[in-house]
Design a protein around this motif. Structure first.
Motif, PDB file in Angstrom:
ATOM      1  N   LYS A   4     -64.088  19.824 -53.977  1.00 67.57           N
ATOM      2  CA  LYS A   4     -63.532  20.128 -55.292  1.00 67.57           C
ATOM      3  C   LYS A   4     -62.491  21.237 -55.159  1.00 67.57           C
ATOM      4  CE  LYS A   4     -66.560  17.792 -57.909  1.00 67.57           C
ATOM      5  NZ  LYS A   4     -66.296  16.870 -58.901  1.00 67.57           N
ATOM      6  N   GLY A   5     -61.403  21.069 -55.906  1.00 66.94           N
ATOM      7  CA  GLY A   5     -60.377  22.091 -55.893  1.00 66.94           C
ATOM      8  C   GLY A   5     -59.600  22.066 -57.192  1.00 66.94           C
ATOM      9  N   GLU A   6     -59.723  23.091 -57.995  1.00 66.59           N
ATOM     10  CA  GLU A   6     -59.011  23.214 -59.253  1.00 66.59           C
ATOM     11  C   GLU A   6     -59.255  22.028 -60.182  1.00 66.59           C
ATOM     12  OE1 GLU A   6     -54.921  24.270 -58.731  1.00 66.59           O
ATOM     13  OE2 GLU A   6     -55.377  25.546 -57.030  1.00 66.59           O
ATOM     14  N   GLY A   7     -60.490  21.568 -60.265  1.00 65.87           N
ATOM     15  CA  GLY A   7     -60.822  20.490 -61.182  1.00 65.87           C
ATOM     16  C   GLY A   7     -60.486  19.103 -60.695  1.00 65.87           C
ATOM     17  N   LYS A   8     -59.931  18.957 -59.516  1.00 63.51           N
ATOM     18  CA  LYS A   8     -59.579  17.648 -58.970  1.00 63.51           C
ATOM     19  C   LYS A   8     -60.406  17.393 -57.720  1.00 63.51           C
ATOM     20  CE  LYS A   8     -54.799  17.346 -60.497  1.00 63.51           C
ATOM     21  NZ  LYS A   8     -53.426  17.083 -60.081  1.00 63.51           N
ATOM     22  N   ASP A   9     -60.772  16.124 -57.554  1.00 62.47           N
ATOM     23  CA  ASP A   9     -61.447  15.744 -56.316  1.00 62.47           C
ATOM     24  C   ASP A   9     -60.413  15.628 -55.208  1.00 62.47           C
ATOM     25  OD1 ASP A   9     -63.896  15.599 -57.519  1.00 62.47           O
ATOM     26  OD2 ASP A   9     -63.783  13.452 -57.894  1.00 62.47           O
ATOM     27  N   GLU A  10     -60.771  16.098 -54.046  1.00 69.03           N
ATOM     28  CA  GLU A  10     -59.877  16.006 -52.898  1.00 69.03           C
ATOM     29  C   GLU A  10     -60.518  15.077 -51.875  1.00 69.03           C
ATOM     30  OE1 GLU A  10     -57.497  18.937 -49.820  1.00 69.03           O
ATOM     31  OE2 GLU A  10     -59.317  19.653 -50.768  1.00 69.03           O
ATOM     32  N   THR A  11     -59.759  14.088 -51.425  1.00 70.07           N
ATOM     33  CA  THR A  11     -60.260  13.162 -50.423  1.00 70.07           C
ATOM     34  C   THR A  11     -59.961  13.714 -49.039  1.00 70.07           C
ATOM     35  OG1 THR A  11     -59.843  11.303 -51.897  1.00 70.07           O
ATOM     36  CG2 THR A  11     -60.134  10.794 -49.576  1.00 70.07           C
ATOM     37  N   LEU A  12     -61.010  13.784 -48.240  1.00 72.44           N
ATOM     38  CA  LEU A  12     -60.865  14.257 -46.868  1.00 72.44           C
ATOM     39  C   LEU A  12     -61.002  13.078 -45.921  1.00 72.44           C
ATOM     40  CD1 LEU A  12     -63.065  17.474 -46.990  1.00 72.44           C
ATOM     41  CD2 LEU A  12     -60.587  17.297 -47.240  1.00 72.44           C
ATOM     42  N   VAL A  13     -60.306  13.142 -44.816  1.00 73.56           N
ATOM     43  CA  VAL A  13     -60.399  12.123 -43.780  1.00 73.56           C
ATOM     44  C   VAL A  13     -60.738  12.800 -42.458  1.00 73.56           C
ATOM     45  CG1 VAL A  13     -58.803  10.527 -44.908  1.00 73.56           C
ATOM     46  CG2 VAL A  13     -57.918  12.224 -43.317  1.00 73.56           C
ATOM     47  N   LEU A  14     -61.343  12.029 -41.581  1.00 75.51           N
ATOM     48  CA  LEU A  14     -61.707  12.565 -40.277  1.00 75.51           C
ATOM     49  C   LEU A  14     -60.533  12.449 -39.320  1.00 75.51           C
ATOM     50  CD1 LEU A  14     -63.930  13.723 -38.430  1.00 75.51           C
ATOM     51  CD2 LEU A  14     -64.500  11.359 -37.826  1.00 75.51           C
ATOM     52  N   ASP A  15     -60.114  13.565 -38.772  1.00 74.75           N
ATOM     53  CA  ASP A  15     -59.099  13.576 -37.721  1.00 74.75           C
ATOM     54  C   ASP A  15     -59.828  13.245 -36.427  1.00 74.75           C
ATOM     55  OD1 ASP A  15     -57.369  14.267 -35.625  1.00 74.75           O
ATOM     56  OD2 ASP A  15     -56.429  15.858 -36.804  1.00 74.75           O
ATOM     57  N   TYR A  16     -59.665  12.020 -35.946  1.00 71.05           N
ATOM     58  CA  TYR A  16     -60.435  11.565 -34.794  1.00 71.05           C
ATOM     59  C   TYR A  16     -60.097  12.301 -33.495  1.00 71.05           C
ATOM     60  CZ  TYR A  16     -56.398   8.766 -33.368  1.00 71.05           C
ATOM     61  OH  TYR A  16     -55.148   8.368 -32.977  1.00 71.05           O
ATOM     62  N   GLU A  17     -58.932  12.942 -33.433  1.00 70.69           N
ATOM     63  CA  GLU A  17     -58.585  13.686 -32.225  1.00 70.69           C
ATOM     64  C   GLU A  17     -59.274  15.047 -32.182  1.00 70.69           C
ATOM     65  OE1 GLU A  17     -54.336  13.673 -32.486  1.00 70.69           O
ATOM     66  OE2 GLU A  17     -54.173  11.784 -31.391  1.00 70.69           O
ATOM     67  N   LYS A  18     -59.395  15.701 -33.340  1.00 69.82           N
ATOM     68  CA  LYS A  18     -60.010  17.029 -33.409  1.00 69.82           C
ATOM     69  C   LYS A  18     -61.466  16.973 -33.869  1.00 69.82           C
ATOM     70  CE  LYS A  18     -55.664  19.285 -34.596  1.00 69.82           C
ATOM     71  NZ  LYS A  18     -54.972  20.088 -35.622  1.00 69.82           N
ATOM     72  N   GLU A  62     -62.472  16.842 -36.874  1.00 69.82           N
ATOM     73  CA  GLU A  62     -62.573  17.727 -38.032  1.00 69.82           C
ATOM     74  C   GLU A  62     -62.038  16.998 -39.253  1.00 69.82           C
ATOM     75  OE1 GLU A  62     -60.228  21.142 -37.094  1.00 69.82           O
ATOM     76  OE2 GLU A  62     -61.615  21.880 -35.573  1.00 69.82           O
ATOM     77  N   TYR A  63     -62.531  17.383 -40.433  1.00 69.63           N
ATOM     78  CA  TYR A  63     -62.018  16.800 -41.659  1.00 69.63           C
ATOM     79  C   TYR A  63     -60.769  17.545 -42.097  1.00 69.63           C
ATOM     80  CZ  TYR A  63     -66.159  13.952 -42.172  1.00 69.63           C
ATOM     81  OH  TYR A  63     -67.126  13.012 -41.987  1.00 69.63           O
ATOM     82  N   ARG A  64     -59.837  16.787 -42.677  1.00 67.43           N
ATOM     83  CA  ARG A  64     -58.600  17.372 -43.204  1.00 67.43           C
ATOM     84  C   ARG A  64     -58.241  16.625 -44.482  1.00 67.43           C
ATOM     85  NH1 ARG A  64     -54.971  13.497 -42.374  1.00 67.43           N
ATOM     86  NH2 ARG A  64     -55.045  12.195 -40.533  1.00 67.43           N
ATOM     87  N   PRO A  65     -57.387  17.208 -45.333  1.00 68.49           N
ATOM     88  CA  PRO A  65     -56.967  16.496 -46.543  1.00 68.49           C
ATOM     89  C   PRO A  65     -56.220  15.204 -46.180  1.00 68.49           C
ATOM     90  CG  PRO A  65     -56.421  18.817 -46.692  1.00 68.49           C
ATOM     91  CD  PRO A  65     -56.879  18.570 -45.286  1.00 68.49           C
ATOM     92  N   GLN A  66     -56.431  14.200 -46.980  1.00 69.30           N
ATOM     93  CA  GLN A  66     -55.779  12.914 -46.758  1.00 69.30           C
ATOM     94  C   GLN A  66     -54.283  13.035 -47.041  1.00 69.30           C
ATOM     95  OE1 GLN A  66     -57.167   9.888 -49.421  1.00 69.30           O
ATOM     96  NE2 GLN A  66     -56.199   8.254 -48.300  1.00 69.30           N
ATOM     97  N   ALA A  67     -53.464  12.505 -46.154  1.00 66.92           N
ATOM     98  CA  ALA A  67     -52.013  12.501 -46.332  1.00 66.92           C
ATOM     99  C   ALA A  67     -51.590  11.150 -46.898  1.00 66.92           C
ATOM    100  CB  ALA A  67     -51.323  12.748 -44.997  1.00 66.92           C
ATOM    101  N   LYS A  68     -50.619  11.162 -47.790  1.00 63.59           N
ATOM    102  CA  LYS A  68     -50.111   9.906 -48.334  1.00 63.59           C
ATOM    103  C   LYS A  68     -49.263   9.210 -47.281  1.00 63.59           C
ATOM    104  CE  LYS A  68     -50.179  10.622 -53.215  1.00 63.59           C
ATOM    105  NZ  LYS A  68     -49.664   9.989 -54.404  1.00 63.59           N
TER     106      LYS A  68
END
Length: 85
Positions: free
Chosen positions: A2-16, A18-24
């Motif tokens: 959650k961030g500022e009232g909006k859901d944020e979709t995270l994706v798994l960076d398979y190289e690291k 680690e989760y990161r924000p989804q890029a368009k």
């Protein structure tokens, strides 16, 4: 997340691993097709594009058209009358 009232979709960076924000995703095929008013030309432009977006669109459309064609005998006696029902 959650961030500022909006859901944020995270994706798994398979190289690291680690989760990161989804890029368009941006594809030239989508940019070219979205400005074409005629639907047939828009679809043709999209599915004949050599980029990943065009290849994906063709892969999905091809399977959908093949599936639809295989179902014609279940729906109608011939192709011409399929839209008349």
């Amino acid at each position: 997340m959650k961030g500022e009232g909006k859901d944020e979709t995270l994706v798994l960076d398979y190289e690291k691993l680690e989760y990161r924000p989804q890029a368009k995703a941006g594809f030239p095929s989508l940019e070219a097709a979205k400005n074409i008013e005629d639907l047939g030309e828009r679809i043709k432009t999209l599915v004949t594009s050599p980029d990943r977006g065009g290849q994906f669109a063709w892969k999905i459309l091809e399977k959908t058209l093949l599936y639809s064609a295989e179902r014609i005998p279940e729906v109608s006696d011939d192709v011409v009358n399929i839209d008349r029902r």
